[in-house]
Design a protein around this motif. Structure first.
Motif, PDB file in Angstrom:
ATOM      1  N   VAL A  25       0.833  -1.208   0.000  1.00  0.00           N
ATOM      2  CA  VAL A  25       0.000   0.000   0.000  1.00  0.00           C
ATOM      3  C   VAL A  25       0.866   1.256   0.000  1.00  0.00           C
ATOM      4  CG1 VAL A  25      -1.633   1.359   1.374  1.00  0.00           C
ATOM      5  CG2 VAL A  25      -1.998  -1.093   1.065  1.00  0.00           C
ATOM      6  N   PHE A  26       1.898   1.300   0.874  1.00  0.00           N
ATOM      7  CA  PHE A  26       2.703   2.516   1.000  1.00  0.00           C
ATOM      8  C   PHE A  26       3.822   2.588  -0.031  1.00  0.00           C
ATOM      9  CE2 PHE A  26       0.699   2.318   5.161  1.00  0.00           C
ATOM     10  CZ  PHE A  26       0.384   3.652   5.393  1.00  0.00           C
ATOM     11  N   GLY A  27       4.161   1.480  -0.659  1.00  0.00           N
ATOM     12  CA  GLY A  27       5.159   1.512  -1.722  1.00  0.00           C
ATOM     13  C   GLY A  27       6.526   1.938  -1.205  1.00  0.00           C
ATOM     14  N   GLN A  28       7.077   3.018  -1.804  1.00  0.00           N
ATOM     15  CA  GLN A  28       8.401   3.498  -1.420  1.00  0.00           C
ATOM     16  C   GLN A  28       8.386   4.267  -0.097  1.00  0.00           C
ATOM     17  OE1 GLN A  28      11.107   2.622  -3.012  1.00  0.00           O
ATOM     18  NE2 GLN A  28       9.935   1.549  -4.616  1.00  0.00           N
ATOM     19  N   GLN A  29       7.220   4.713   0.349  1.00  0.00           N
ATOM     20  CA  GLN A  29       7.124   5.472   1.600  1.00  0.00           C
ATOM     21  C   GLN A  29       7.241   4.531   2.800  1.00  0.00           C
ATOM     22  OE1 GLN A  29       3.470   7.651   1.540  1.00  0.00           O
ATOM     23  NE2 GLN A  29       4.043   8.926  -0.203  1.00  0.00           N
ATOM     24  N   PRO A  30       7.832   5.040   3.907  1.00  0.00           N
ATOM     25  CA  PRO A  30       7.952   4.185   5.103  1.00  0.00           C
ATOM     26  C   PRO A  30       6.585   3.951   5.742  1.00  0.00           C
ATOM     27  CG  PRO A  30       8.693   6.428   5.582  1.00  0.00           C
ATOM     28  CD  PRO A  30       8.460   6.356   4.095  1.00  0.00           C
ATOM     29  N   VAL A  31       6.404   2.767   6.263  1.00  0.00           N
ATOM     30  CA  VAL A  31       5.144   2.426   6.944  1.00  0.00           C
ATOM     31  C   VAL A  31       5.116   3.121   8.306  1.00  0.00           C
ATOM     32  CG1 VAL A  31       3.738   0.548   7.870  1.00  0.00           C
ATOM     33  CG2 VAL A  31       5.081   0.199   5.781  1.00  0.00           C
ATOM     34  N   PRO A  32       4.056   3.883   8.627  1.00  0.00           N
ATOM     35  CA  PRO A  32       3.988   4.557   9.944  1.00  0.00           C
ATOM     36  C   PRO A  32       4.061   3.543  11.085  1.00  0.00           C
ATOM     37  CG  PRO A  32       2.276   5.361   8.463  1.00  0.00           C
ATOM     38  CD  PRO A  32       2.888   4.190   7.795  1.00  0.00           C
ATOM     39  N   GLU A  33       4.650   3.984  12.180  1.00  0.00           N
ATOM     40  CA  GLU A  33       4.746   3.112  13.351  1.00  0.00           C
ATOM     41  C   GLU A  33       3.375   2.970  14.015  1.00  0.00           C
ATOM     42  OE1 GLU A  33       7.665   4.542  16.007  1.00  0.00           O
ATOM     43  OE2 GLU A  33       9.342   4.300  14.606  1.00  0.00           O
ATOM     44  N   PHE A  34       3.107   1.793  14.514  1.00  0.00           N
ATOM     45  CA  PHE A  34       1.860   1.548  15.242  1.00  0.00           C
ATOM     46  C   PHE A  34       2.117   0.448  16.260  1.00  0.00           C
ATOM     47  CE2 PHE A  34       1.969  -1.321  11.670  1.00  0.00           C
ATOM     48  CZ  PHE A  34       1.477  -2.523  12.162  1.00  0.00           C
ATOM     49  N   GLU A  35       1.243   0.409  17.248  1.00  0.00           N
ATOM     50  CA  GLU A  35       1.390  -0.575  18.329  1.00  0.00           C
ATOM     51  C   GLU A  35       0.964  -1.954  17.816  1.00  0.00           C
ATOM     52  OE1 GLU A  35      -0.098  -1.369  22.936  1.00  0.00           O
ATOM     53  OE2 GLU A  35      -0.734   0.416  21.820  1.00  0.00           O
ATOM     54  N   VAL A  36       1.869  -2.881  17.894  1.00  0.00           N
ATOM     55  CA  VAL A  36       1.602  -4.231  17.407  1.00  0.00           C
ATOM     56  C   VAL A  36       1.048  -5.072  18.557  1.00  0.00           C
ATOM     57  CG1 VAL A  36       2.583  -6.288  16.345  1.00  0.00           C
ATOM     58  CG2 VAL A  36       3.462  -4.030  15.723  1.00  0.00           C
ATOM     59  N   ASN A  37      -0.220  -5.399  18.474  1.00  0.00           N
ATOM     60  CA  ASN A  37      -0.831  -6.309  19.427  1.00  0.00           C
ATOM     61  C   ASN A  37      -1.880  -7.135  18.689  1.00  0.00           C
ATOM     62  OD1 ASN A  37      -3.170  -4.615  19.262  1.00  0.00           O
ATOM     63  ND2 ASN A  37      -2.278  -3.278  20.834  1.00  0.00           N
ATOM     64  N   THR A  38      -2.567  -7.984  19.429  1.00  0.00           N
ATOM     65  CA  THR A  38      -3.524  -8.901  18.802  1.00  0.00           C
ATOM     66  C   THR A  38      -4.647  -8.147  18.112  1.00  0.00           C
ATOM     67  OG1 THR A  38      -3.016 -10.520  20.513  1.00  0.00           O
ATOM     68  CG2 THR A  38      -5.012 -10.884  19.216  1.00  0.00           C
ATOM     69  N   ARG A  39      -5.160  -7.082  18.755  1.00  0.00           N
ATOM     70  CA  ARG A  39      -6.297  -6.344  18.193  1.00  0.00           C
ATOM     71  C   ARG A  39      -5.912  -5.621  16.902  1.00  0.00           C
ATOM     72  NH1 ARG A  39     -11.192  -4.391  19.103  1.00  0.00           N
ATOM     73  NH2 ARG A  39     -11.712  -2.256  18.536  1.00  0.00           N
ATOM     74  N   THR A  40      -4.777  -4.890  16.934  1.00  0.00           N
ATOM     75  CA  THR A  40      -4.380  -4.139  15.733  1.00  0.00           C
ATOM     76  C   THR A  40      -4.071  -5.085  14.572  1.00  0.00           C
ATOM     77  OG1 THR A  40      -2.090  -4.099  16.554  1.00  0.00           O
ATOM     78  CG2 THR A  40      -3.492  -2.210  17.069  1.00  0.00           C
ATOM     79  N   VAL A  41      -3.442  -6.215  14.863  1.00  0.00           N
ATOM     80  CA  VAL A  41      -3.145  -7.172  13.797  1.00  0.00           C
ATOM     81  C   VAL A  41      -4.431  -7.732  13.199  1.00  0.00           C
ATOM     82  CG1 VAL A  41      -2.109  -9.417  13.301  1.00  0.00           C
ATOM     83  CG2 VAL A  41      -0.862  -7.752  14.683  1.00  0.00           C
ATOM     84  N   GLU A  42      -5.419  -8.023  14.075  1.00  0.00           N
ATOM     85  CA  GLU A  42      -6.698  -8.530  13.573  1.00  0.00           C
ATOM     86  C   GLU A  42      -7.389  -7.506  12.667  1.00  0.00           C
ATOM     87  OE1 GLU A  42      -8.205 -11.346  13.740  1.00  0.00           O
ATOM     88  OE2 GLU A  42      -6.801 -12.431  15.015  1.00  0.00           O
TER      89      GLU A  42
ATOM     90  N   GLU B 135      -8.070  -7.881   8.631  1.00  0.00           N
ATOM     91  CA  GLU B 135      -9.382  -7.758   7.999  1.00  0.00           C
ATOM     92  C   GLU B 135      -9.350  -6.731   6.883  1.00  0.00           C
ATOM     93  OE1 GLU B 135     -12.168  -6.888  11.024  1.00  0.00           O
ATOM     94  OE2 GLU B 135     -12.013  -8.840  12.013  1.00  0.00           O
ATOM     95  N   LEU B 136      -8.674  -5.597   7.133  1.00  0.00           N
ATOM     96  CA  LEU B 136      -8.557  -4.578   6.084  1.00  0.00           C
ATOM     97  C   LEU B 136      -7.793  -5.122   4.880  1.00  0.00           C
ATOM     98  CD1 LEU B 136      -7.775  -1.378   8.195  1.00  0.00           C
ATOM     99  CD2 LEU B 136      -9.907  -1.911   7.011  1.00  0.00           C
ATOM    100  N   ALA B 137      -6.723  -5.891   5.139  1.00  0.00           N
ATOM    101  CA  ALA B 137      -5.941  -6.451   4.041  1.00  0.00           C
ATOM    102  C   ALA B 137      -6.777  -7.420   3.207  1.00  0.00           C
ATOM    103  CB  ALA B 137      -4.700  -7.158   4.584  1.00  0.00           C
ATOM    104  N   GLU B 138      -7.546  -8.281   3.884  1.00  0.00           N
ATOM    105  CA  GLU B 138      -8.400  -9.219   3.142  1.00  0.00           C
ATOM    106  C   GLU B 138      -9.461  -8.477   2.333  1.00  0.00           C
ATOM    107  OE1 GLU B 138      -9.960 -11.887   6.037  1.00  0.00           O
ATOM    108  OE2 GLU B 138      -8.231 -13.235   5.945  1.00  0.00           O
TER     109      GLU B 138
END
Length: 280
Positions: A15-32, A36-39
């Protein structure tokens, strides 16, 4: 969980291509949520791909039908394909392409105007939706930034608390060691005191030989010495008298006897105190 995280990472990179992916808190909820958004995004992409292929197929069909209709039309009006000028052909091609894009039944003005109005409304609606999404994206970025700052602050606080706990643990351990040392020292002194008392009892030590009794005796000796000073002052006037007067001799003898008695009493007390100190 690892498989979902891998899918999310690949999707964000795409999605972001050449741009860096923004930092976010990695936990079970955010990954879920991101999974879902990726699917959903992959599903939409497949749907759009199928739609594009369908449109390309329809465009090819429309182009073929258009060429056929153009040939029929030219033959109907008695024109040959090469008999129409190039500007006219270009205008007809533009008009045909516009009709295909707008999905019109024909190229009349009555068909173009509603289609153009609908297209204008769609553009305005898309711009409105785009502005709303931009606002939501900005709010999400601010929230993500605040979350990152809060996370950094919590990490700093956790490090400070850990350091304080380590210092307090070291202090408590040191106090515990000091307490153990004082307990051992107290037990040792208690044992020594008990042994000293037993030793004194085995030697049948009297109360008069204690440190307190010796101090009291020393105070009494000091009082006797002070009592002797006035007697010595009484003898001073008689020290220069001639021994011939009988009265002076009598006084001197009496004073000497009193002084001798005090000296004997003092020596007796001093000898007794020295004996007590030697025995102690």
């Amino acid at each position: 969980m690892c498989e979902k995280s891998k899918i999310v990472t690949q999707w964000l990179s795409k999605v972001f291509g050449q741009q860096p992916v923004p930092e976010f808190e990695v936990n079970t909820r955010t990954v879920e949520i991101l999974h879902e958004l990726a699917e959903s995004s992959e599903m939409r992409c497949r749907e759009i791909t199928l739609l594009i292929e369908d449109h390309e197929q329809k465009a090819a069909e429309y182009s073929s039908d258009g060429a056929h209709l153009q040939e029929v039309l030219l033959q109907g009006v008695g024109l040959q394909p090469g008999g129409v000028s190039k500007p006219t052909v270009d205008l007809l091609s533009v008009l045909e392409g516009t009709a295909e894009v707008l999905k019109l039944r024909d190229t009349s003005l009555g068909s173009f105007m509603p289609a153009i109005n609908k297209l204008t409304n769609d553009v305005l609606e898309a711009e409105k939706t785009n502005r709303r999404l931009q606002r939501e994206l900005s709010a999400a970025r601010k929230k993500m930034t605040a979350t990152v700052v809060l996370r950094k602050k919590l990490q700093d606080d956790l490090m400070k608390i850990t350091h304080i706990q380590q210092v307090e643990a070291a202090t408590a351990e040191e106090r515990l060691l000091n307490m153990d040392f004082m307990k051992n020292k107290s037990r040792d002194l208690t044992c020594r005191n008990k042994m000293a008392q037993e030793k004194l009892q085995s030697r049948h030590m009297e109360d008069s030989l204690t440190h307190q009794a010796i101090l009291q005796l020393s105070e009494k000796i000091a009082v006797l010495k002070e009592d002797m000073l006035p007697l010595k002052k009484k003898l001073e006037p008689y020290s220069d008298l001639s021994p011939s007067p009988a009265l002076a001799r009598v006084k001197i003898e009496e004073a000497k006897r009193e002084l001798a008695a005090l000296d004997a009493q003092l020596e007796q007390k001093v000898d007794f105190m020295n004996t007590c100190l030697d025995n102690h």
